[in-house]
Design a protein around this motif. Structure first.
Motif, mmCIF file in Angstrom:
data_model
loop_
_atom_site.group_PDB
_atom_site.id
_atom_site.type_symbol
_atom_site.label_atom_id
_atom_site.label_comp_id
_atom_site.label_asym_id
_atom_site.label_seq_id
_atom_site.Cartn_x
_atom_site.Cartn_y
_atom_site.Cartn_z
ATOM 1 N N GLN A 16 0.882 -1.099 0.003
ATOM 2 C CA GLN A 16 -0.002 0.124 -0.529
ATOM 3 C C GLN A 16 1.348 1.453 0.472
ATOM 4 O OE1 GLN A 16 -3.115 -0.218 3.468
ATOM 5 N NE2 GLN A 16 -2.902 -2.763 2.833
ATOM 6 N N ILE A 17 1.458 1.479 -0.953
ATOM 7 C CA ILE A 17 2.577 3.266 -0.993
ATOM 8 C C ILE A 17 2.380 3.407 -2.224
ATOM 9 C CG2 ILE A 17 4.788 3.607 -1.275
ATOM 10 C CD1 ILE A 17 6.439 0.651 -0.505
ATOM 11 N N PRO A 18 1.949 4.417 -2.212
ATOM 12 C CA PRO A 18 1.658 5.062 -2.934
ATOM 13 C C PRO A 18 2.647 5.825 -3.602
ATOM 14 C CG PRO A 18 1.806 6.468 -1.148
ATOM 15 C CD PRO A 18 1.947 5.035 -0.822
ATOM 16 N N GLU A 19 2.694 6.633 -4.855
ATOM 17 C CA GLU A 19 2.982 6.624 -6.107
ATOM 18 C C GLU A 19 3.427 8.619 -5.138
ATOM 19 O OE1 GLU A 19 2.280 5.541 -10.725
ATOM 20 O OE2 GLU A 19 1.017 6.871 -9.744
ATOM 21 N N SER A 20 4.367 8.640 -5.593
ATOM 22 C CA SER A 20 5.315 9.761 -4.779
ATOM 23 C C SER A 20 5.822 11.106 -5.630
ATOM 24 C CB SER A 20 6.154 9.529 -3.796
ATOM 25 O OG SER A 20 6.399 9.061 -4.294
ATOM 26 N N SER A 21 5.590 10.226 -7.340
ATOM 27 C CA SER A 21 5.714 11.587 -8.350
ATOM 28 C C SER A 21 5.096 11.225 -9.291
ATOM 29 C CB SER A 21 7.292 11.802 -8.377
ATOM 30 O OG SER A 21 7.980 11.212 -8.451
ATOM 31 N N CYS A 22 5.288 11.485 -10.807
ATOM 32 C CA CYS A 22 5.178 10.896 -11.896
ATOM 33 C C CYS A 22 3.896 9.895 -11.413
ATOM 34 C CB CYS A 22 6.221 10.539 -12.376
ATOM 35 S SG CYS A 22 7.689 11.152 -12.972
ATOM 36 N N HIS A 23 2.579 11.150 -11.369
ATOM 37 C CA HIS A 23 1.421 9.932 -10.870
ATOM 38 C C HIS A 23 1.003 9.159 -12.153
ATOM 39 C CE1 HIS A 23 1.011 11.352 -6.951
ATOM 40 N NE2 HIS A 23 1.254 12.497 -7.146
ATOM 41 N N GLY A 24 0.906 7.665 -11.832
ATOM 42 C CA GLY A 24 0.702 6.928 -13.310
ATOM 43 C C GLY A 24 1.435 6.328 -13.761
ATOM 44 N N CYS A 25 2.540 6.696 -13.766
ATOM 45 C CA CYS A 25 3.344 6.218 -14.529
ATOM 46 C C CYS A 25 5.215 6.129 -13.444
ATOM 47 C CB CYS A 25 4.044 6.937 -16.091
ATOM 48 S SG CYS A 25 3.977 8.256 -15.787
ATOM 49 N N GLU A 26 5.230 6.243 -12.351
ATOM 50 C CA GLU A 26 6.614 6.441 -11.537
ATOM 51 C C GLU A 26 7.064 4.729 -12.064
ATOM 52 O OE1 GLU A 26 6.522 7.449 -6.961
ATOM 53 O OE2 GLU A 26 6.963 5.506 -7.144
ATOM 54 N N ASP A 27 6.623 3.752 -11.862
ATOM 55 C CA ASP A 27 6.920 2.476 -11.418
ATOM 56 C C ASP A 27 7.353 3.057 -12.585
ATOM 57 O OD1 ASP A 27 6.144 1.632 -9.491
ATOM 58 O OD2 ASP A 27 3.841 1.045 -10.505
ATOM 59 N N CYS A 28 6.771 2.860 -14.469
ATOM 60 C CA CYS A 28 7.678 2.487 -15.213
ATOM 61 C C CYS A 28 8.748 3.334 -15.141
ATOM 62 C CB CYS A 28 7.012 2.898 -16.418
ATOM 63 S SG CYS A 28 7.004 3.128 -18.111
ATOM 64 N N CYS A 29 8.793 5.097 -14.993
ATOM 65 C CA CYS A 29 9.858 6.260 -15.266
ATOM 66 C C CYS A 29 11.233 5.342 -14.310
ATOM 67 C CB CYS A 29 9.284 7.423 -14.472
ATOM 68 S SG CYS A 29 8.417 8.015 -15.510
ATOM 69 N N CYS A 30 10.457 5.163 -13.004
ATOM 70 C CA CYS A 30 12.078 4.322 -11.961
ATOM 71 C C CYS A 30 12.457 3.009 -13.368
ATOM 72 C CB CYS A 30 11.399 3.733 -10.928
ATOM 73 S SG CYS A 30 10.718 5.288 -9.811
ATOM 74 N N ALA A 31 11.536 2.351 -13.574
ATOM 75 C CA ALA A 31 12.429 1.387 -14.076
ATOM 76 C C ALA A 31 13.443 1.365 -15.315
ATOM 77 C CB ALA A 31 11.465 0.202 -15.157
ATOM 78 N N PHE A 32 12.939 2.997 -15.797
ATOM 79 C CA PHE A 32 12.909 3.031 -17.211
ATOM 80 C C PHE A 32 14.670 4.486 -17.082
ATOM 81 C CE2 PHE A 32 14.350 6.033 -20.768
ATOM 82 C CZ PHE A 32 14.292 5.304 -21.925
ATOM 83 N N TRP A 33 14.662 5.206 -16.142
ATOM 84 C CA TRP A 33 15.719 5.753 -15.429
ATOM 85 C C TRP A 33 17.041 5.729 -14.492
ATOM 86 C CZ3 TRP A 33 15.873 9.204 -19.609
ATOM 87 C CH2 TRP A 33 14.865 9.977 -19.932
ATOM 88 N N CYS A 34 16.771 5.155 -13.790
ATOM 89 C CA CYS A 34 16.033 4.312 -12.555
ATOM 90 C C CYS A 34 17.085 3.272 -11.950
ATOM 91 C CB CYS A 34 16.240 5.631 -11.143
ATOM 92 S SG CYS A 34 15.884 7.358 -10.857
ATOM 93 N N THR A 35 17.052 2.419 -13.382
ATOM 94 C CA THR A 35 17.171 1.146 -12.455
ATOM 95 C C THR A 35 17.853 -0.067 -11.975
ATOM 96 O OG1 THR A 35 16.827 0.905 -14.902
ATOM 97 C CG2 THR A 35 17.325 -1.058 -13.613
ATOM 98 N N CYS A 36 18.739 0.308 -11.794
ATOM 99 C CA CYS A 36 19.760 -0.080 -10.866
ATOM 100 C C CYS A 36 19.048 0.496 -9.121
ATOM 101 C CB CYS A 36 21.313 0.097 -10.970
ATOM 102 S SG CYS A 36 21.525 1.860 -10.320
ATOM 103 N N CYS A 37 19.196 1.962 -9.468
ATOM 104 C CA CYS A 37 18.477 2.367 -8.220
ATOM 105 C C CYS A 37 16.836 1.805 -7.159
ATOM 106 C CB CYS A 37 18.102 3.950 -7.605
ATOM 107 S SG CYS A 37 19.686 4.585 -8.511
#
Length: 209
Positions: free
Chosen positions: A140-161
């Motif tokens: 139950q962790i809400p998105e903190s930024s890039c609402h609606g696509c935060e997971d994809c953005c993190c996976a694309f731009w900050c994969t290792c992090c």
């Protein structure tokens, strides 16, 4: 529950040579495979029966190995084809001063050399996105930024992090050591995060009764 255990950029929390961090940087797909094995997800980051989730890490491992072997073979084959084509072209006096054309087989190998890394990268982004979304939904962790696509953005731009953060969230590295080459990224005797949660839930149910 309700928030990540630590921040996206706290990669060095357990040291610069931590096994999870090394895997996340150099072999992110291997690290994701370990995380999915802990969460009992399939190799496509979906929930599934034990028969399918028990082989997740091994499937991801062999996909990674196959990818690097295929890249190596293609590179060697392309180089050999180019050298052979050039020698044949230069040995013909009529071609003096002209650049040799690329053979049909060489063009195909060059295309495969471009497509293979792209397909591997897309596969990695997809399973990191799906795994991160699964963890956020489960805890139950809400998105903190890039609402609606935060997971994809993190996976694309900050994969290792993103991979390192998921690894830290699904393991207790303050209690258990990290390992590079086990199926869950932890020693074999350490129960998976799902097993621990199931035991806690059963204990809570027993106390309530």
């Amino acid at each position: 529950v309700g928030r990540w255990r630590d921040g996206l950029c706290e990669c060095f929390r357990h040291g610069v040579c931590h096994a999870l961090l090394c895997n996340a940087i150099y072999c992110p797909l291997i690290a994701v495979g370990q995380i999915m094995q802990r969460l009992k997800l399939t190799w496509l980051a979906n929930e599934g029966p034990t028969a399918r989730t028990s082989t997740t890490f091994r499937t991801i491992f062999w996909i990674t190995i196959s990818y690097y072997i295929a890249r190596f073979v293609l590179s060697i084959s392309f180089t050999a084809n180019t050298i052979n084509n050039t020698i044949t072209w230069v040995s013909n006096p009529e071609n003096k001063g002209k650049l040799p054309p690329q053979s049909q087989s060489g063009s195909l190998m060059h295309l495969l050399r471009l497509i293979l890394p792209l397909a591997f990268a897309i596969f990695g982004i997809v399973i990191v996105t799906k795994t991160r979304n699964y963890i956020r939904t489960k805890y139950q962790i809400p998105e903190s930024s890039c609402h609606g696509c935060e997971d994809c953005c993190c996976a694309f731009w900050c994969t290792c992090c993103a991979v390192a953060q998921m690894g830290r969230h699904t393991a207790d590295y303050d209690t258990y050591a990290a390992t590079c080459c086990t199926e869950t990224g932890q020693p074999g005797h350490v129960p998976s995060v799902m097993d621990r949660e199931n035991r806690r839930n059963r204990a809570s149910s027993g106390n309530i009764v």
